[in-house]
Design a protein around this motif. Structure first.
Motif, PDB file in Angstrom:
ATOM      1  N   GLY A 100      10.531 -53.052 -25.740  1.00  0.00           N
ATOM      2  CA  GLY A 100      10.911 -52.220 -26.744  1.00  0.00           C
ATOM      3  C   GLY A 100      12.475 -51.969 -26.587  1.00  0.00           C
ATOM      4  O   GLY A 100      13.281 -52.011 -27.668  1.00  0.00           O
ATOM      5  N   GLU A 101      12.839 -52.344 -25.410  1.00  0.00           N
ATOM      6  CA  GLU A 101      14.577 -52.187 -25.304  1.00  0.00           C
ATOM      7  C   GLU A 101      14.857 -53.332 -25.809  1.00  0.00           C
ATOM      8  O   GLU A 101      15.946 -53.584 -26.489  1.00  0.00           O
ATOM      9  CB  GLU A 101      14.703 -52.229 -23.715  1.00  0.00           C
ATOM     10  CG  GLU A 101      14.455 -50.817 -23.164  1.00  0.00           C
ATOM     11  CD  GLU A 101      15.678 -49.875 -23.577  1.00  0.00           C
ATOM     12  OE1 GLU A 101      16.803 -50.198 -23.583  1.00  0.00           O
ATOM     13  OE2 GLU A 101      15.116 -48.731 -24.155  1.00  0.00           O
ATOM     14  N   ASP A 102      14.282 -54.634 -25.752  1.00  0.00           N
ATOM     15  CA  ASP A 102      14.591 -55.907 -26.471  1.00  0.00           C
ATOM     16  C   ASP A 102      14.931 -55.781 -27.663  1.00  0.00           C
ATOM     17  O   ASP A 102      15.870 -56.329 -28.331  1.00  0.00           O
ATOM     18  CB  ASP A 102      13.736 -57.301 -25.931  1.00  0.00           C
ATOM     19  CG  ASP A 102      13.926 -57.562 -24.552  1.00  0.00           C
ATOM     20  OD1 ASP A 102      14.601 -57.347 -23.971  1.00  0.00           O
ATOM     21  OD2 ASP A 102      12.629 -58.292 -24.002  1.00  0.00           O
ATOM     22  N   TYR A 103      13.790 -55.349 -28.553  1.00  0.00           N
ATOM     23  CA  TYR A 103      14.161 -54.964 -29.758  1.00  0.00           C
ATOM     24  C   TYR A 103      14.997 -54.218 -30.497  1.00  0.00           C
ATOM     25  O   TYR A 103      15.630 -54.242 -31.094  1.00  0.00           O
ATOM     26  CB  TYR A 103      12.640 -54.435 -30.297  1.00  0.00           C
ATOM     27  CG  TYR A 103      12.372 -54.130 -31.872  1.00  0.00           C
ATOM     28  CD1 TYR A 103      12.568 -55.387 -32.930  1.00  0.00           C
ATOM     29  CD2 TYR A 103      12.583 -52.974 -32.303  1.00  0.00           C
ATOM     30  CE1 TYR A 103      12.354 -55.197 -34.201  1.00  0.00           C
ATOM     31  CE2 TYR A 103      12.311 -52.742 -33.738  1.00  0.00           C
ATOM     32  CZ  TYR A 103      12.426 -53.772 -34.498  1.00  0.00           C
ATOM     33  OH  TYR A 103      12.457 -53.732 -35.992  1.00  0.00           O
ATOM     34  N   LEU A 104      14.986 -53.005 -29.617  1.00  0.00           N
ATOM     35  CA  LEU A 104      16.288 -52.108 -29.895  1.00  0.00           C
ATOM     36  C   LEU A 104      17.678 -52.780 -29.740  1.00  0.00           C
ATOM     37  O   LEU A 104      18.444 -52.516 -30.566  1.00  0.00           O
ATOM     38  CB  LEU A 104      16.035 -50.937 -28.845  1.00  0.00           C
ATOM     39  CG  LEU A 104      17.201 -49.715 -29.115  1.00  0.00           C
ATOM     40  CD1 LEU A 104      17.007 -49.204 -30.428  1.00  0.00           C
ATOM     41  CD2 LEU A 104      16.975 -48.688 -27.987  1.00  0.00           C
TER      42      LEU A 104
END
Length: 148
Positions: A100-104
Motif C-alpha cells: 500500500g505504501e508503494d502505491y501511495l
C-alpha cells in the motif's frame, strides 16, 4: 488550473484515506504491540497530511473527500490487506502495508510529475510527499527487519 489542482488533491486525499483505514485495520489486528503502536502512529500521521491537503482543496473552493476511494488498485491493495489481517500474521500484514505504501508513493510521484499544478498546490503536495516517502521508507525498513 484550479480544477486540475482540486482533482489531483482530491485523488491524493482519497488515497491517503485508504492508507489511514488500512493502518487502523492493521493496528487492530496486529499481534505485536510494537506494530500496533507503529500502525496507530502512521494512521495519525496520514490523517494530518490528509488534513493539509483538505485545507488546500477548501482554499481552491472544493470539498475534501472524507472517505477512501475504494476504486481500482487502491481498493485491491486494501482488500489484500484485509485478507492478510484475517490470517493475523504480522509479517503478512506488514507486507501488505508496504504494498500500500508503494502505491501511495507512486500516486504522489505521479502528481508531482504533472506540470499543470499551481505553485501553491505543488508546494503542499511536495510537503505531503516528504511525509509519505518517509513513512514508506520506515515501513520498508520494518519489513526487512522482520525478514531476518
Amino acid at each position: 488550473m484550479a480544477d486540475h489542482d482540486t482533482g489531483t488533491l482530491e485523488t491524493l486525499t482519497s488515497t491517503l484515506q485508504d492508507s489511514i483505514n488500512g493502518y487502523r485495520e492493521a493496528a487492530e489486528h496486529a499481534q505485536d504491540s510494537r506494530l500496533k503502536q507503529v500502525f496507530d502512529k502512521f494512521a495519525r500521521d496520514r490523517s494530518e497530511v490528509a488534513g493539509e491537503l483538505g485545507a488546500e482543496i477548501r482554499r481552491l473552493g472544493g470539498t475534501p473527500p472524507e472517505n477512501g476511494s475504494f476504486l481500482g488498485k487502491t481498493h485491491q491493495v486494501f482488500l489484500d490487506l484485509k485478507s492478510a489481517i484475517t490470517g493475523r500474521n504480522d509479517k503478512a500484514i506488514v507486507n501488505e502495508v508496504e504494498r500500500g505504501e508503494d502505491y501511495l508513493k507512486e500516486k504522489f510521484e505521479a502528481a508531482l510529475n504533472a506540470t499543470e499544478l499551481a505553485p501553491e498546490s505543488r508546494s503542499i503536495i511536495e510537503r505531503a510527499y516528504q511525509s509519505v516517502r518517509q513513512g514508506h521508507d520506515q515501513i520498508s525498513d520494518l519489513k526487512h527487519g522482520l525478514e531476518v
